[in-house]
Design a protein around this motif. Structure first.
Motif, PDB file in Angstrom:
ATOM      1  N   ILE A 297      22.435  21.362  95.304  1.00 43.02           N
ATOM      2  CA  ILE A 297      22.604  22.715  94.915  1.00 43.02           C
ATOM      3  C   ILE A 297      21.913  22.826  93.425  1.00 43.02           C
ATOM      4  O   ILE A 297      21.693  24.069  93.403  1.00 43.02           O
ATOM      5  CB  ILE A 297      24.158  23.299  95.148  1.00 43.02           C
ATOM      6  CG1 ILE A 297      24.744  23.517  96.653  1.00 43.02           C
ATOM      7  CG2 ILE A 297      24.579  24.582  94.536  1.00 43.02           C
ATOM      8  CD1 ILE A 297      23.991  24.153  97.587  1.00 43.02           C
ATOM      9  N   THR A 298      22.495  22.106  92.692  1.00 43.69           N
ATOM     10  CA  THR A 298      21.958  22.000  91.429  1.00 43.69           C
ATOM     11  C   THR A 298      20.501  22.105  91.123  1.00 43.69           C
ATOM     12  O   THR A 298      19.938  23.104  90.457  1.00 43.69           O
ATOM     13  CB  THR A 298      22.508  20.958  90.472  1.00 43.69           C
ATOM     14  OG1 THR A 298      24.050  21.047  90.377  1.00 43.69           O
ATOM     15  CG2 THR A 298      22.083  21.053  88.949  1.00 43.69           C
ATOM     16  N   GLY A 299      19.772  21.337  92.156  1.00 44.98           N
ATOM     17  CA  GLY A 299      18.464  21.447  92.224  1.00 44.98           C
ATOM     18  C   GLY A 299      17.856  22.499  92.610  1.00 44.98           C
ATOM     19  O   GLY A 299      16.874  23.042  92.133  1.00 44.98           O
ATOM     20  N   LEU A 300      18.540  23.261  93.871  1.00 49.01           N
ATOM     21  CA  LEU A 300      18.268  24.258  94.369  1.00 49.01           C
ATOM     22  C   LEU A 300      18.177  25.440  93.234  1.00 49.01           C
ATOM     23  O   LEU A 300      17.302  26.232  93.328  1.00 49.01           O
ATOM     24  CB  LEU A 300      18.990  24.581  95.565  1.00 49.01           C
ATOM     25  CG  LEU A 300      18.533  24.019  96.831  1.00 49.01           C
ATOM     26  CD1 LEU A 300      19.570  24.575  97.886  1.00 49.01           C
ATOM     27  CD2 LEU A 300      17.329  24.864  97.363  1.00 49.01           C
ATOM     28  N   ARG A 301      19.136  25.585  92.600  1.00 49.02           N
ATOM     29  CA  ARG A 301      19.449  26.688  91.337  1.00 49.02           C
ATOM     30  C   ARG A 301      18.309  26.574  90.563  1.00 49.02           C
ATOM     31  O   ARG A 301      17.774  27.493  89.988  1.00 49.02           O
ATOM     32  CB  ARG A 301      20.820  26.473  90.937  1.00 49.02           C
ATOM     33  CG  ARG A 301      22.023  27.018  91.837  1.00 49.02           C
ATOM     34  CD  ARG A 301      23.085  27.284  91.107  1.00 49.02           C
ATOM     35  NE  ARG A 301      24.354  27.475  91.841  1.00 49.02           N
ATOM     36  CZ  ARG A 301      24.548  28.562  92.663  1.00 49.02           C
ATOM     37  NH1 ARG A 301      23.763  29.699  92.386  1.00 49.02           N
ATOM     38  NH2 ARG A 301      25.515  28.724  93.215  1.00 49.02           N
ATOM     39  N   LYS A 302      17.751  25.316  90.321  1.00 46.79           N
ATOM     40  CA  LYS A 302      16.657  25.220  89.188  1.00 46.79           C
ATOM     41  C   LYS A 302      15.273  25.604  89.775  1.00 46.79           C
ATOM     42  O   LYS A 302      14.366  26.152  89.061  1.00 46.79           O
ATOM     43  CB  LYS A 302      16.400  23.779  88.833  1.00 46.79           C
ATOM     44  CG  LYS A 302      17.701  23.246  87.933  1.00 46.79           C
ATOM     45  CD  LYS A 302      17.439  21.953  87.493  1.00 46.79           C
ATOM     46  CE  LYS A 302      18.468  21.295  86.940  1.00 46.79           C
ATOM     47  NZ  LYS A 302      18.483  19.844  86.467  1.00 46.79           N
ATOM     48  N   HIS A 303      15.341  25.769  91.242  1.00 45.93           N
ATOM     49  CA  HIS A 303      14.150  26.126  91.839  1.00 45.93           C
ATOM     50  C   HIS A 303      14.020  27.349  92.362  1.00 45.93           C
ATOM     51  O   HIS A 303      12.902  28.106  92.064  1.00 45.93           O
ATOM     52  CB  HIS A 303      13.748  25.232  93.086  1.00 45.93           C
ATOM     53  CG  HIS A 303      12.572  25.606  93.902  1.00 45.93           C
ATOM     54  ND1 HIS A 303      11.546  25.022  93.568  1.00 45.93           N
ATOM     55  CD2 HIS A 303      12.629  26.418  94.940  1.00 45.93           C
ATOM     56  CE1 HIS A 303      10.520  25.674  94.412  1.00 45.93           C
ATOM     57  NE2 HIS A 303      11.263  26.470  95.381  1.00 45.93           N
ATOM     58  N   THR A 304      15.159  27.856  92.523  1.00 41.91           N
ATOM     59  CA  THR A 304      15.228  29.561  93.141  1.00 41.91           C
ATOM     60  C   THR A 304      16.301  30.358  92.385  1.00 41.91           C
ATOM     61  O   THR A 304      17.376  29.749  92.229  1.00 41.91           O
ATOM     62  CB  THR A 304      15.163  29.519  94.466  1.00 41.91           C
ATOM     63  OG1 THR A 304      15.315  30.902  94.864  1.00 41.91           O
ATOM     64  CG2 THR A 304      16.476  28.740  95.089  1.00 41.91           C
ATOM     65  N   GLN A 305      16.019  31.503  92.437  1.00 45.09           N
ATOM     66  CA  GLN A 305      17.256  32.445  91.779  1.00 45.09           C
ATOM     67  C   GLN A 305      17.807  32.877  92.796  1.00 45.09           C
ATOM     68  O   GLN A 305      18.736  34.073  92.586  1.00 45.09           O
ATOM     69  CB  GLN A 305      16.672  33.456  90.674  1.00 45.09           C
ATOM     70  CG  GLN A 305      15.954  32.805  89.543  1.00 45.09           C
ATOM     71  CD  GLN A 305      16.782  32.159  88.688  1.00 45.09           C
ATOM     72  OE1 GLN A 305      18.070  32.740  88.544  1.00 45.09           O
ATOM     73  NE2 GLN A 305      16.579  31.057  88.308  1.00 45.09           N
ATOM     74  N   LEU A 306      17.743  32.640  94.236  1.00 43.91           N
ATOM     75  CA  LEU A 306      18.150  33.641  95.222  1.00 43.91           C
ATOM     76  C   LEU A 306      19.742  33.003  95.175  1.00 43.91           C
ATOM     77  O   LEU A 306      20.358  32.011  95.013  1.00 43.91           O
ATOM     78  CB  LEU A 306      17.753  32.690  96.598  1.00 43.91           C
ATOM     79  CG  LEU A 306      16.216  33.160  96.739  1.00 43.91           C
ATOM     80  CD1 LEU A 306      15.909  32.362  97.887  1.00 43.91           C
ATOM     81  CD2 LEU A 306      16.233  34.747  96.993  1.00 43.91           C
ATOM     82  N   THR A 307      20.671  34.145  95.813  1.00 46.35           N
ATOM     83  CA  THR A 307      22.066  34.046  95.740  1.00 46.35           C
ATOM     84  C   THR A 307      22.321  33.194  96.897  1.00 46.35           C
ATOM     85  O   THR A 307      21.608  32.860  98.089  1.00 46.35           O
ATOM     86  CB  THR A 307      22.618  35.370  96.385  1.00 46.35           C
ATOM     87  OG1 THR A 307      22.244  36.298  95.283  1.00 46.35           O
ATOM     88  CG2 THR A 307      24.346  35.319  96.509  1.00 46.35           C
ATOM     89  N   ILE A 308      23.368  32.291  96.585  1.00 46.02           N
ATOM     90  CA  ILE A 308      23.815  31.231  97.651  1.00 46.02           C
ATOM     91  C   ILE A 308      25.073  31.473  98.185  1.00 46.02           C
ATOM     92  O   ILE A 308      26.190  31.789  97.386  1.00 46.02           O
ATOM     93  CB  ILE A 308      23.768  29.756  97.040  1.00 46.02           C
ATOM     94  CG1 ILE A 308      22.506  29.440  96.577  1.00 46.02           C
ATOM     95  CG2 ILE A 308      24.459  28.895  98.167  1.00 46.02           C
ATOM     96  CD1 ILE A 308      22.319  28.075  96.057  1.00 46.02           C
TER      97      ILE A 308
END
Length: 106
Positions: free
Chosen positions: A70-81
């Protein structure tokens, strides 16, 4: 983890079209029966129905691993999770509550 993260981010990039009046977000579900985490790409154009596209299933059923993903995803995109099925669970490193509210059907 790099292969899971790479696969998910490539699929997000392919699906994310930045269309006007369209809401985009990611959903992560905890499948306690299969011991997997499932990722979905959701989008809804104003006045139309919700579309949910399965992105990937992570078979490494470890919250620490998921937190790093999730940390890596947040660095890649600003989309809400949005998190589903994580009620009462906390991230191992940050100790933050994962899912703030219960699902409506519980």
């Amino acid at each position: 983890m790099p292969s899971d993260l790479k696969l998910i981010t490539e699929r997000i990039d392919h699906l994310f079209k930045r269309k006007m009046q369209t809401r985009y977000w990611l959903m992560v579900t905890d499948d306690v029966y299969d011991k997997t985490y499932n990722f979905f790409f959701n989008f809804q154009k104003k006045g139309q129905r919700l579309r949910s596209v399965p992105l990937h299933t992570v078979s490494n059923y470890d919250l620490g691993y998921l937190e790093r993903l999730i940390t890596g995803l947040r660095k890649h995109t600003q989309l809400t999770i949005e998190y589903v099925g994580f009620t009462g669970q906390r991230w191992p490193v940050s100790q933050r509550i994962i899912q703030r509210k219960k699902e409506a059907d519980e």
